[in-house]
Design an enzyme around this catalytic site. Structure first.
Site, PDB file in Angstrom:
ATOM      1  N   TYR A 109       0.672  -1.084   0.138  1.00  0.00           N
ATOM      2  CA  TYR A 109      -0.011   0.044  -0.002  1.00  0.00           C
ATOM      3  C   TYR A 109       0.957   1.101  -0.086  1.00  0.00           C
ATOM      4  CZ  TYR A 109      -2.932   3.764   1.590  1.00  0.00           C
ATOM      5  OH  TYR A 109      -3.804   4.634   1.840  1.00  0.00           O
ATOM      6  N   GLN A 350     -19.168  26.944  58.236  1.00  0.00           N
ATOM      7  CA  GLN A 350     -18.337  26.564  57.097  1.00  0.00           C
ATOM      8  C   GLN A 350     -18.061  27.641  55.947  1.00  0.00           C
ATOM      9  OE1 GLN A 350     -19.011  21.857  57.021  1.00  0.00           O
ATOM     10  NE2 GLN A 350     -20.849  22.982  56.625  1.00  0.00           N
ATOM     11  N   ARG A 356     -14.045  25.691  50.373  1.00  0.00           N
ATOM     12  CA  ARG A 356     -13.892  24.232  51.363  1.00  0.00           C
ATOM     13  C   ARG A 356     -13.881  23.150  50.398  1.00  0.00           C
ATOM     14  NH1 ARG A 356     -18.847  21.898  53.668  1.00  0.00           N
ATOM     15  NH2 ARG A 356     -19.771  24.034  53.388  1.00  0.00           N
ATOM     16  N   ASN A 386       1.282   4.057   8.193  1.00  0.00           N
ATOM     17  CA  ASN A 386       0.773   2.824   7.623  1.00  0.00           C
ATOM     18  C   ASN A 386       1.272   2.691   6.153  1.00  0.00           C
ATOM     19  OD1 ASN A 386      -0.996   0.519   7.316  1.00  0.00           O
ATOM     20  ND2 ASN A 386      -2.158   1.842   5.981  1.00  0.00           N
ATOM     21  N   LYS A 458     -14.321  45.910  39.025  1.00  0.00           N
ATOM     22  CA  LYS A 458     -15.636  45.585  38.461  1.00  0.00           C
ATOM     23  C   LYS A 458     -15.557  45.439  37.233  1.00  0.00           C
ATOM     24  CE  LYS A 458     -19.108  47.984  39.892  1.00  0.00           C
ATOM     25  NZ  LYS A 458     -20.101  46.851  40.446  1.00  0.00           N
ATOM     26  N   GLU A 486     -13.430  10.983   2.695  1.00  0.00           N
ATOM     27  CA  GLU A 486     -12.347  10.287   1.767  1.00  0.00           C
ATOM     28  C   GLU A 486     -13.121   9.070   1.190  1.00  0.00           C
ATOM     29  OE1 GLU A 486      -9.778   7.838  -0.130  1.00  0.00           O
ATOM     30  OE2 GLU A 486      -9.453   7.382   2.033  1.00  0.00           O
ATOM     31  N   ASN A 489     -13.966   6.047   3.145  1.00  0.00           N
ATOM     32  CA  ASN A 489     -12.717   5.160   3.540  1.00  0.00           C
ATOM     33  C   ASN A 489     -12.325   5.330   5.115  1.00  0.00           C
ATOM     34  OD1 ASN A 489     -10.402   3.225   3.613  1.00  0.00           O
ATOM     35  ND2 ASN A 489      -9.225   5.232   3.405  1.00  0.00           N
TER      36      ASN A 489
END
Length: 718
Positions: A109, A350, A356, A386, A458, A486, A489
């Site tokens: 290929y 808390q 926290r 590839n 601000k 493509e 493919n």
């Protein structure tokens, strides 16, 4: 325990390691897990140290994201790329194999076939086929004039792609000459960067379109351009001459064009740049969360190790331990503890979630960023084209390593983590500038004398909302927008570079937010310093006036009102200084109201003595207030002036804190100012200084200095 996955590069394995010392790991999970051992901070320190080395030596499987970031960002700093000579033989072997197989008539290929969906076509003109590959892939659009810059991949990302592609090809599975890799290396070392289109790749089959422009420069295509070290546009001839590449343009041999373009280097190269910054910004977010706790007078128990140990997540545990280290011994924490003890009902039991639960919020984001870093590090050391040339088995293997899914997925995840960090930062900043939540700091962090003519941060808060909104939009995934390409493919594709680009945008926005927040924190630190000096002045003045007016009666006898002083000073302690200090003796502001209430309460408790003018507390109130009005405004202005001239009565507590290096960097090294409406300088001018320094990496050293004494573990539970 060391792991081995049982693979080699198809050539001699010369590592010489005793296999008895290794544990078989054929699926690579052990190696992946081992890469995540140790603290995130230690890893960041290693990354920074590696980033600063003068040479990047490529061997094929040892490249790091910090090395990619160094080459991409430091094109004028003399960092050089070197190729391992040991790789030459393997590269040559795969190149020779392609030529031999072509001569033998082997069908491979991209060597004897067409490409993609048209791979049923055949040719024996191997060189012409590679030339045509580069021609049809040169499908990008740059535009002209100013538009060209908007449609060109940033040169830093191109340099990253060049480095990563060389590293892949060095492994000897791709069928390309070593001389071509040397030429690309010379371009890097001479700061010559091919012009690549910003868009046009789906990162499967690799980054075909952008990489074809590197090949176009190597082959001297007339439409190819490069940018030289001075920013001048170069033709291929000029680029070759300036880089010292001899022998003229390359005539591509069979497979060489495919070897150059069929890989994920552009997406993974940009991802490497992004992740280098993202890791540092994550640590910065941890430290700034701790500073936020300091200036907000937060309660440090949210970092207690038991809480996080019971949750089990390593990112959370480390984030909490880092914040715990910053807060341990902090002068702000000590002062806040006294305030909480003095009046535990003055604020909620808390702290709010942005403070926290910051370790719980940041921890997963750090884990995601760290995991993505390792995924990209594996990708930049992978062979991702590839077919693969397996010389040892005398065959070409047709597969799909060009599919850049690790890039698309890791970048989507990283972008989501960055957006979450930004969301926390926005929540923290919103609390910081809001006098309803910030425990006594002025609204908008206004630092001037007249709040009616000083609106502080601000505009910055509005900008932060804009940044955060855009950042949250960018958090949307890219990888679910795949289009079949493509001729069907490439019917699934990773969109890796697109996701990397969007993550790069997200990092830039997070830097804008980090800059704004950091300058805001420094403003808050200075306001706490001003607050402490002004409160001391008010207390001293109230005490002086109380002693003068309330201690003695008209005939020099001790007066019942002398017992009021302690309660009057308690009023000063409890009232937020910035709630009244612009006009401290105003009857409509809380100080005078509460002082009067205290005196009236004592008068009501004075019983029958109030009937006697010589022992009446009520009769003293007007004299006390008149004396205070005559003295207090002058004393307040004197205290302000002393601080502004650098001679405050009380030094800045930040110098006693582990977070001081960051403050010092912003205020002293960068020369940013304490912002007030009385001055001409705008917030944006100060933000620019910090953002520029952050973009140059100058914030790294002061950031790490804040943590240099951390031993990498939480404080013991005791």
């Amino acid at each position: 325990m060391a792991y081995v996955n049982g693979t080699t590069n198809g050539h001699a394995n010369g590592n010489g390691l005793d296999l008895c010392m290794k544990k078989e790991d054929p699926l690579n999970w052990g190696v992946a897990a081992e890469a995540l051992t140790g603290s995130h901070l230690d890893e960041v320190k290693r990354m920074v140290a590696e980033y600063r080395k003068p040479v990047v030596k490529l061997e094929g499987e040892t490249l790091t994201i910090s090395q990619v970031a160094a080459i991409s960002a430091r094109d004028d700093s003399g960092v050089k790329v070197e190729l391992s000579e040991e790789a030459r033989a393997g590269v040559k072997a795969s190149s020779d194999w392609v030529m031999d197989s072509m001569n033998k008539g082997t069908d491979s290929y991209g060597v004897t076939t067409g490409f993609g969906a048209t791979s049923h076509r055949r040719t024996k003109q191997g060189g012409a086929l590679q030339k045509e590959l580069i021609r049809f892939l040169n499908a990008g659009i740059f535009g002209s004039g100013a538009e060209a810059g908007n449609n060109t991949l940033p040169h830093s990302a191109t340099r990253a792609a060049m480095l990563v592609r060389i590293n892949t090809l060095l492994q000897g599975y791709s069928g390309i000459r070593f001389e071509i890799l040397e030429a690309i290396t010379k371009f890097l070392n001479h700061n010559i960067t091919p012009c690549l289109p910003l868009r046009g790749t789906i990162t499967a089959s690799g980054d075909l379109v952008p990489l074809s422009y590197i090949a176009g420069l190597l082959t001297g295509r007339p439409n190819s351009k490069a940018v030289g070290p001075t920013g001048v546009t170069l033709s291929p001839e000029e680029a070759f001459k300036l880089a010292g590449v001899e022998g003229g343009f390359f005539e591509l041999q069979p497979k060489e064009g495919l070897a150059l373009v069929n890989g994920t280097a552009v997406g993974s190269g940009m991802a490497s740049m992004v992740l280098f910054e993202a890791n540092i910004l994550a640590v910065l977010a941890e430290v700034m969360s701790a500073i936020f706790a300091e200036v907000m007078q937060g309660k440090p128990e949210f970092t207690d190790h038991l809480t996080h140990k019971l949750k089990h997540h390593p990112g959370q545990i480390e984030a909490a331990a880092i914040m715990e280290h910053i807060l341990d011994g902090s002068a702000y924490v000590k002062a806040a503890q006294k305030l909480h003890e003095m009046d535990p009902l003055q604020k909620p039991k808390q702290d709010r979630y942005a403070l926290r639960t910051s370790p719980q919020w940041l921890g997963p984001q750090i884990e995601v960023i760290r995991s993505s870093t390792k995924m990209i590090e594996r990708e930049i050391n992978s062979v991702n084209d590839n077919p693969l040339i397996d010389v040892s088995r005398n065959k070409a293997i047709h597969g799909g390593n060009f599919q850049g899914s690790p890039i698309g997925v890791s970048m989507d995840n990283t972008r989501l983590a960055i957006a979450a960090i930004g969301k926390l930062m926005f929540a923290q900043f919103s609390e910081l500038v809001n006098d309803f939540y910030n425990n006594g700091l002025p609204s908008n962090l206004s630092g001037g004398r007249n709040p009616s003519l000083d609106y502080g941060f601000k505009g910055a808060e509005i900008a932060m909302a804009s940044y955060c909104s855009e950042l949250q939009f960018l958090a949307n995934p890219v990888t679910n927008h795949v289009q079949s390409a493509e001729q069907h493919n490439q019917d699934v594709n990773s969109l890796g570079l697109i996701s990397s680009r969007k993550t790069s945008e997200a990092v830039e926005i997070l830097k804008l937010m980090s800059t704004t927040f950091l300058v805001g924190l420094c403003q808050a630190i200075d306001l706490r310093h001003l607050e402490e000096n002004l409160k001391s002045t008010v207390k001293n003045t109230v005490s002086q006036v109380a002693k003068r007016v309330l201690t003695m009666g008209v005939n020099g006898e001790l007066h019942p009102s002398r017992f009021c002083e302690k309660d009057l000073l308690r009023v000063v302690d409890r009232e937020y200084i910035f709630a009244y200090i612009d006009d401290p003796c105003s009857a409509t502001y809380p100080l005078m109201q509460k002082l009067r209430e205290t005196l009236v309460e004592h008068a009501l408790n004075n019983g029958d003595k109030e009937r006697n003018l010589s022992t009446s507390i009520f009769q003293k109130i007007a004299a006390f207030e008149d004396e205070l009005k005559a003295l207090l405004p002058k004393e307040v202005e004197t205290a302000r002036a002393a601080l502004e001239s650098g001679n405050p009565a009380i030094p800045n507590r930040i110098k006693e804190c582990r977070s001081y290096p960051l403050y010092k960097f912003v205020r002293e090294e960068l020369g940013t100012e304490y912002l007030t409406g009385e001055k001409v300088r705008s917030p944006g001018e100060e933000f620019e200084k910090v953002f520029t320094a952050m973009s140059k990496g100058e914030i790294i050293d002061p950031l790490l200095e804040c943590l240099e004494s951390w031993n990498g573990a939480p404080l013991p539970i005791c």
